[in-house]
Design a protein around this motif. Structure first.
Motif, PDB file in Angstrom:
ATOM      1  N   ASN A 408       0.830  -1.205   0.000  1.00 21.24           N
ATOM      2  CA  ASN A 408       0.000   0.000   0.000  1.00 21.24           C
ATOM      3  C   ASN A 408       0.864   1.254   0.000  1.00 21.24           C
ATOM      4  O   ASN A 408       1.849   1.344   0.751  1.00 21.24           O
ATOM      5  CB  ASN A 408      -0.904   0.039   1.236  1.00 21.24           C
ATOM      6  CG  ASN A 408      -2.106  -0.872   1.109  1.00 21.24           C
ATOM      7  OD1 ASN A 408      -2.181  -1.689   0.197  1.00 21.24           O
ATOM      8  ND2 ASN A 408      -3.044  -0.735   2.027  1.00 21.24           N
ATOM      9  N   TRP A 409       0.470   2.230  -0.820  1.00 11.64           N
ATOM     10  CA  TRP A 409       1.074   3.557  -0.818  1.00 11.64           C
ATOM     11  C   TRP A 409      -0.030   4.561  -0.499  1.00 11.64           C
ATOM     12  O   TRP A 409      -1.088   4.554  -1.143  1.00 11.64           O
ATOM     13  CB  TRP A 409       1.688   3.888  -2.177  1.00 11.64           C
ATOM     14  CG  TRP A 409       2.880   3.060  -2.544  1.00 11.64           C
ATOM     15  CD1 TRP A 409       4.194   3.389  -2.395  1.00 11.64           C
ATOM     16  CD2 TRP A 409       2.871   1.759  -3.155  1.00 11.64           C
ATOM     17  NE1 TRP A 409       5.010   2.388  -2.864  1.00 11.64           N
ATOM     18  CE2 TRP A 409       4.224   1.369  -3.337  1.00 11.64           C
ATOM     19  CE3 TRP A 409       1.864   0.878  -3.555  1.00 11.64           C
ATOM     20  CZ2 TRP A 409       4.585   0.153  -3.900  1.00 11.64           C
ATOM     21  CZ3 TRP A 409       2.216  -0.346  -4.113  1.00 11.64           C
ATOM     22  CH2 TRP A 409       3.558  -0.692  -4.285  1.00 11.64           C
ATOM     23  N   THR A 410       0.205   5.426   0.480  1.00 11.86           N
ATOM     24  CA  THR A 410      -0.823   6.374   0.916  1.00 11.86           C
ATOM     25  C   THR A 410      -0.239   7.776   0.998  1.00 11.86           C
ATOM     26  O   THR A 410       0.874   7.968   1.507  1.00 11.86           O
ATOM     27  CB  THR A 410      -1.389   5.991   2.299  1.00 11.86           C
ATOM     28  OG1 THR A 410      -1.867   4.648   2.258  1.00 11.86           O
ATOM     29  CG2 THR A 410      -2.533   6.914   2.692  1.00 11.86           C
ATOM     30  N   ALA A 411      -0.994   8.750   0.492  1.00  8.03           N
ATOM     31  CA  ALA A 411      -0.650  10.167   0.628  1.00  8.03           C
ATOM     32  C   ALA A 411      -1.764  10.849   1.411  1.00  8.03           C
ATOM     33  O   ALA A 411      -2.947  10.536   1.230  1.00  8.03           O
ATOM     34  CB  ALA A 411      -0.489  10.821  -0.738  1.00  8.03           C
ATOM     35  N   ALA A 412      -1.395  11.772   2.292  1.00  7.23           N
ATOM     36  CA  ALA A 412      -2.385  12.396   3.174  1.00  7.23           C
ATOM     37  C   ALA A 412      -2.227  13.906   3.205  1.00  7.23           C
ATOM     38  O   ALA A 412      -1.107  14.438   3.143  1.00  7.23           O
ATOM     39  CB  ALA A 412      -2.255  11.841   4.591  1.00  7.23           C
ATOM     40  N   LEU A 413      -3.369  14.579   3.301  1.00  8.37           N
ATOM     41  CA  LEU A 413      -3.429  16.016   3.561  1.00  8.37           C
ATOM     42  C   LEU A 413      -4.371  16.213   4.742  1.00  8.37           C
ATOM     43  O   LEU A 413      -5.547  15.838   4.673  1.00  8.37           O
ATOM     44  CB  LEU A 413      -3.945  16.776   2.340  1.00  8.37           C
ATOM     45  CG  LEU A 413      -4.194  18.284   2.540  1.00  8.37           C
ATOM     46  CD1 LEU A 413      -2.881  19.012   2.847  1.00  8.37           C
ATOM     47  CD2 LEU A 413      -4.874  18.885   1.313  1.00  8.37           C
ATOM     48  N   ASN A 414      -3.848  16.769   5.830  1.00  8.10           N
ATOM     49  CA  ASN A 414      -4.647  16.988   7.039  1.00  8.10           C
ATOM     50  C   ASN A 414      -4.762  18.479   7.329  1.00  8.10           C
ATOM     51  O   ASN A 414      -3.770  19.217   7.257  1.00  8.10           O
ATOM     52  CB  ASN A 414      -4.003  16.305   8.251  1.00  8.10           C
ATOM     53  CG  ASN A 414      -3.946  14.797   8.104  1.00  8.10           C
ATOM     54  OD1 ASN A 414      -4.853  14.179   7.554  1.00  8.10           O
ATOM     55  ND2 ASN A 414      -2.870  14.196   8.597  1.00  8.10           N
ATOM     56  N   TRP A 415      -5.970  18.889   7.666  1.00  5.34           N
ATOM     57  CA  TRP A 415      -6.211  20.270   8.093  1.00  5.34           C
ATOM     58  C   TRP A 415      -6.750  20.229   9.515  1.00  5.34           C
ATOM     59  O   TRP A 415      -7.894  19.851   9.745  1.00  5.34           O
ATOM     60  CB  TRP A 415      -7.203  20.954   7.158  1.00  5.34           C
ATOM     61  CG  TRP A 415      -7.497  22.385   7.543  1.00  5.34           C
ATOM     62  CD1 TRP A 415      -6.636  23.287   8.094  1.00  5.34           C
ATOM     63  CD2 TRP A 415      -8.747  23.074   7.389  1.00  5.34           C
ATOM     64  NE1 TRP A 415      -7.251  24.494   8.299  1.00  5.34           N
ATOM     65  CE2 TRP A 415      -8.558  24.392   7.867  1.00  5.34           C
ATOM     66  CE3 TRP A 415      -9.992  22.708   6.888  1.00  5.34           C
ATOM     67  CZ2 TRP A 415      -9.579  25.332   7.870  1.00  5.34           C
ATOM     68  CZ3 TRP A 415     -11.011  23.643   6.886  1.00  5.34           C
ATOM     69  CH2 TRP A 415     -10.803  24.941   7.367  1.00  5.34           C
ATOM     70  N   TRP A 416      -5.892  20.575  10.466  1.00  2.12           N
ATOM     71  CA  TRP A 416      -6.298  20.674  11.863  1.00  2.12           C
ATOM     72  C   TRP A 416      -6.816  22.099  12.062  1.00  2.12           C
ATOM     73  O   TRP A 416      -6.067  23.016  12.401  1.00  2.12           O
ATOM     74  CB  TRP A 416      -5.115  20.383  12.784  1.00  2.12           C
ATOM     75  CG  TRP A 416      -4.429  19.075  12.507  1.00  2.12           C
ATOM     76  CD1 TRP A 416      -3.421  18.854  11.609  1.00  2.12           C
ATOM     77  CD2 TRP A 416      -4.704  17.805  13.108  1.00  2.12           C
ATOM     78  NE1 TRP A 416      -3.044  17.531  11.613  1.00  2.12           N
ATOM     79  CE2 TRP A 416      -3.817  16.856  12.534  1.00  2.12           C
ATOM     80  CE3 TRP A 416      -5.606  17.369  14.085  1.00  2.12           C
ATOM     81  CZ2 TRP A 416      -3.809  15.518  12.898  1.00  2.12           C
ATOM     82  CZ3 TRP A 416      -5.591  16.038  14.448  1.00  2.12           C
ATOM     83  CH2 TRP A 416      -4.711  15.128  13.865  1.00  2.12           C
ATOM     84  N   ALA A 417      -8.119  22.293  11.818  1.00  5.49           N
ATOM     85  CA  ALA A 417      -8.690  23.640  11.831  1.00  5.49           C
ATOM     86  C   ALA A 417      -8.596  24.282  13.209  1.00  5.49           C
ATOM     87  O   ALA A 417      -8.278  25.466  13.341  1.00  5.49           O
ATOM     88  CB  ALA A 417     -10.144  23.592  11.364  1.00  5.49           C
ATOM     89  N   THR A 418      -8.883  23.501  14.242  1.00  5.93           N
ATOM     90  CA  THR A 418      -8.749  23.955  15.625  1.00  5.93           C
ATOM     91  C   THR A 418      -8.169  22.801  16.433  1.00  5.93           C
ATOM     92  O   THR A 418      -7.864  21.736  15.894  1.00  5.93           O
ATOM     93  CB  THR A 418     -10.111  24.366  16.230  1.00  5.93           C
ATOM     94  OG1 THR A 418     -10.895  23.188  16.486  1.00  5.93           O
ATOM     95  CG2 THR A 418     -10.887  25.282  15.289  1.00  5.93           C
TER      96      THR A 418
END
Length: 455
Positions: A408-418
């Motif tokens: 498995n290959w995984t790419a992530a984008l996370n937005w910790w708004a608060t």
């Protein structure tokens, strides 16, 4: 007429002052008293009497505040009620994680949306040295599961003794909360942990020790509290330890490992003839939960016991962070059958574009809540994080239908708004090589997203 008006005003003021003084609800404003005295509405003697009542009322209010036995607070960790001496505390918190998954090609894995986790917890402290936690999960339709339910004693320096339904001390990513993990789903190594037959949580007793350099936890376990019948009789032990080689405010690095042994007899106290075996099985989704089973060892393993071993490394340097684990699973079999040996590993790296960093808690051996520098709603844009991961799972030791290997290959984008709200977006490519070619797709692409609130 003016004297009558003045007298009437005086009587009203004195009446109000008497009421306020008797109830001690609101103190008479001293500036108002001065104005009334200067205008001749009250005498100097009346002014002094009312002033004395005000001082007495203020003192009573201050005394009442000091004598209050508890305080209520709300914040990023939910709501808590705490005694002023810190000896007792009760807090309420929870999480809601809503997921959506899209797969292509889509011949096996179905697109969909789900409540991945919906949990409510109560936790706190008793008489300084006792801690407790009870958490339930509502995410499965028409079913309520207990996740955590334990009591802990912390009266010894650097030692915590815990009894009840709790996490088994095995694997770094398993011990970390899903709230603070970098990717939407744990890596494929979790196939050896998150099963109905071994389990992330079990009824048991653990002892943990920590200092600035070392963290360790060891325990003995029965089965999970949500299980019954044959699954509730097998027993096991597990231990995890790590050494923090670097542990400063802006950087951390540790190495560690864990082991897990479990006897799969479902009735250890019975006669040999009455002993049946719990069906052991390893399977996993393509790191996208709605996709269902992607690789499966099957349940015909003829297991007698299991011994799992794990090695871990993790750390961060400012906004850059990473971790990796390698896990082996040995299945001892009955009837003279050859033992089975499976393994899995993963490596991941991430970076906070807005300058935040991972939050390490040495006393728990875990990542904790990301501390957002500038929250949305307070003039900021939140914390933005990018990450990548590779994972491998090998279940090919044995000629089992639908077993084999996956990459498995995984790419992530996370937005910790608060500090409480996060939005995740993951892209996963999973490639599998099966022992038998009974399943149609040899690869799948997945686009997954999650909206998360933690309180």
């Amino acid at each position: 007429m003016s004297k009558q008006i003045t007298r009437a005003v005086s009587l009203v003021v004195l009446g109000v002052a008497a009421v306020l003084g008797s109830t001690q609800a609101v103190a008479v404003d001293q500036d108002l008293l001065k104005i009334l005295r200067e205008n001749g509405a009250i005498t100097q003697k009346q002014f002094e009497q009312l002033t004395e009542k005000k001082v007495a009322s203020d003192a009573s209010v201050i005394s009442a505040v000091k004598d209050t036995q508890y305080k209520i607070s709300t914040g990023k960790k939910g709501m808590s009620i705490k005694s002023t001496d810190g000896a007792y505390e009760f807090a309420v918190g929870g999480r809601v994680q809503t997921d959506v998954n899209f797969f292509f090609p889509n011949s096996e894995a179905g697109n969909g949306m789900e409540a991945r986790r919906v949990r409510l917890k109560g936790y706190g402290k008793l008489a300084h040295d006792w801690k407790y936690k009870a958490e339930i999960d509502f995410s499965e339709y028409s079913k309520i599961d207990l996740t955590d339910g334990w009591l802990a004693y912390t009266g010894f320096d650097n030692v915590t003794i815990k009894v009840g339904h709790q996490k088994v001390p095995f694997s770094f990513q398993s011990e970390n909360s899903s709230n603070w993990q970098t990717f939407q789903e744990r890596a494929q190594t979790d196939a050896f942990i998150d099963t109905p037959y071994l389990g992330r949580r079990r009824m048991g007793l653990t002892v943990a020790y920590d200092n600035d350099l070392f963290y360790g936890r060891v325990g003995a376990f029965a089965a999970g509290i949500n299980e019954d019948g044959e699954f509730n009789q097998s027993f096991g032990t597990a231990a995890r330890g790590l050494v923090s080689l670097v542990n400063d405010k802006d950087q951390h690095f540790h190495v560690g490992g864990s082991v897990h042994y479990r006897d799969m007899d479902d009735n250890p106290s019975g006669t040999a003839a009455s002993k049946d075996k719990v069906e052991l099985r390893f399977k996993y989704h393509p790191e996208a939960h709605i996709g269902g089973t992607w690789i499966d060892s099957g349940s015909d393993l003829s297991e007698d016991s299991i011994l799992a071993a794990n090695a871990e490394i993790a750390g961060y340097l400012g906004p850059l962070h990473g971790q990796a684990e390698f896990t082996t699973m040995n299945v001892e079999r009955t009837g003279g059958l050859t033992d089975l040996n499976f393994y899995s590993y993963y490596a991941e790296v991430g970076y906070f574009l807005t300058g935040e960093q991972m939050n390490w808690k040495q006393s728990a051996g875990q990542w904790k809540r990301v501390k957002v520098g500038h929250e949305v709603g307070n003039g900021g844009i939140g914390a933005w994080e990018v990450a990548a991961r590779y994972s491998h799972l090998d279940l090919s030791d044995g000629n089992f239908d639908d077993a084999g290997r996956t990459n498995n290959w995984t790419a992530a984008l996370n937005w910790w708004a608060t500090n409480n709200v996060a939005l995740r977006l993951n892209y996963v490519f999973s490639d599998r090589d099966l022992v038998t070619d009974t399943l149609k797709d040899d690869f799948v692409h997945a686009l997954t997203a999650r909206a998360q609130v933690v309180f």
